[in-house]
Enzyme design. Structure first.
Site, PDB file in Angstrom:
ATOM      1  N   TYR A  81     -12.403  -1.153  24.598  1.00 50.79           N
ATOM      2  CA  TYR A  81     -12.331   0.074  23.968  1.00 50.79           C
ATOM      3  C   TYR A  81     -11.347   1.063  24.719  1.00 50.79           C
ATOM      4  CZ  TYR A  81     -16.792  -1.075  22.119  1.00 50.79           C
ATOM      5  OH  TYR A  81     -17.898  -1.425  21.213  1.00 50.79           O
TER       6      TYR A  81
ATOM      7  N   HIS B  90     -18.905 -10.153  24.746  1.00 47.00           N
ATOM      8  CA  HIS B  90     -18.619  -9.062  23.485  1.00 47.00           C
ATOM      9  C   HIS B  90     -18.486  -9.936  22.359  1.00 47.00           C
ATOM     10  CE1 HIS B  90     -16.493  -4.825  22.184  1.00 47.00           C
ATOM     11  NE2 HIS B  90     -17.418  -5.388  21.365  1.00 47.00           N
TER      12      HIS B  90
ATOM     13  N   PHE C  43     -20.607   5.800   7.348  1.00 46.79           N
ATOM     14  CA  PHE C  43     -20.841   6.152   5.867  1.00 46.79           C
ATOM     15  C   PHE C  43     -21.865   6.781   5.474  1.00 46.79           C
ATOM     16  CE2 PHE C  43     -22.086   4.091   1.890  1.00 46.79           C
ATOM     17  CZ  PHE C  43     -21.011   4.695   0.813  1.00 46.79           C
TER      18      PHE C  43
END
Length: 346
Positions: free
Chosen positions: A61, A129, A214
């Protein structure tokens, strides 16, 4: 002040966490430009004061900038009361780009660099990950096991791992948590991955429990995304897929109205109702959204309401993949590793 967030055991190895965590990715990565550092540190402190003690980040990130920010945010908080999760395995390359890497040398290098960026002596929960399909998972977990023995890592996790990978990893060292995408519009892990975790006593950490925002923003979400927001590349948010998925959102919203809560709170409550071995990590960069997510914990769903939600959002109700093709190639369905017998150490 009494905590608003109860605690659970994540997995069967002793890891104790707040039942809802905070995904920190969007503070510096993926969701448009990095957010103001002071505001994000304030958000982390606010979360902790509300009882959220499980914070999730990753090397990739940024890369790197998210771990640095989270480290600053956690500085001054009582270390023994924080459960810090980070991830390695998506390796940044010089000049840009990434590769998935599970080499044992990289496991150690990545961990030690994360410890420095985070400003801590140990990582509570260290995830693979993405699964390196060139390296047997036993080799990667063997390197992690050494880090546990040295006290640099307390518990081991996997992200986007197939049932076979989970079993093979767990045989080398107990896996405490598996991170996977799980929400009302992403339910493909329910058939095999989640039952495997439960059989082995492994905790489940759903990321994107609000469908990448969403269920919080709907069509307005797309209107407000910055030009470099990764969600613009996600098939679920595009064209006919989005039109179809909006109908699903409307039906969930109708039930939320009847319940007297927001659509996002209902969607998050559904995830929480999946069991006491589930700890979702919704991400946010706004205190008001954090407060809303915490309030989802008080939304109680009856068996009839759960059934209604699951009929609206059945396993194949949403249309579109959850990532573009290059990223889908690294998700759990495609990420098995070679047999241990094939490994030749370099």
């Amino acid at each position: 002040m009494a905590s608003e967030v109860r605690r659970i055991k994540l997995g069967s190895q002793g890891l104790d966490v707040s039942v809802q965590g905070l995904g920190c990715m969007g503070m510096t990565h993926g969701d448009g430009p990095p957010k103001p550092e002071a505001d994000m540190i304030k958000l982390i402190h606010h979360a902790f004061n509300k009882g959220i003690t499980h914070f999730d980040t990753s090397i990739i990130y940024g890369p790197y900038t998210n771990e640095i920010l989270v480290g600053k945010g956690l500085k001054g908080l009582p270390r023994e009361k924080v459960q810090l999760a980070t991830k390695f395995g998506v390796k940044p390359l010089e000049g840009g780009g990434t590769e998935v890497c599970g080499d044992p040398e990289y496991v150690r290098e990545a961990c030690e660099s994360s410890l420095k960026r985070l400003g801590v002596d140990y990582i509570d929960l260290y995830y693979v990950h993405r699964i390196d399909t060139r390296v047997p998972i036993e080799i990667t977990i063997g390197a992690l096991k050494k880090l546990v023995e040295e006290g640099k890592v307390r518990y081991i996790g996997l992200s986007e791992a197939s049932p076979e990978t989970i079993r093979r990893a767990h045989a080398v060292h107990p896996i405490s948590a598996v991170q996977l995408e799980w929400s009302l519009w992403t339910r493909d892990a329910e058939e095999e991955v989640i039952p495997t975790c439960r059989e082995l006593g492994i905790g489940i950490v759903p990321f994107s429990p609000l469908g990448k925002g969403f269920f919080g923003g709907g069509a307005k979400l797309m209107e407000n995304l910055s030009s470099n927001d990764y969600r613009r590349t996600v098939p679920k948010f595009q064209g006919e897929n989005l039109e179809h998925n909006m109908k699903l959102l409307e039906r969930v919203g109708e039930l939320a109205t009847r319940k007297g809560c927001s659509t996002s709170q209902l969607a998050l409550a559904w995830v929480h109702h999946q069991g006491d071995d589930v700890c979702p990590i919704p991400g946010t960069t706004k205190i008001e959204n954090l407060e809303s997510n915490i309030k989802a914990l008080s939304v109680k769903l009856t068996p009839e309401e759960m059934a209604e939600l699951e009929s609206i959002a059945s396993a194949n109700a949403a249309k579109g993949d959850r990532y573009p093709p290059a990223m889908m190639a690294h998700t759990w369905r495609f990420a098995n590793t070679p047999p241990l017998s094939s490994w030749k150490a370099t």
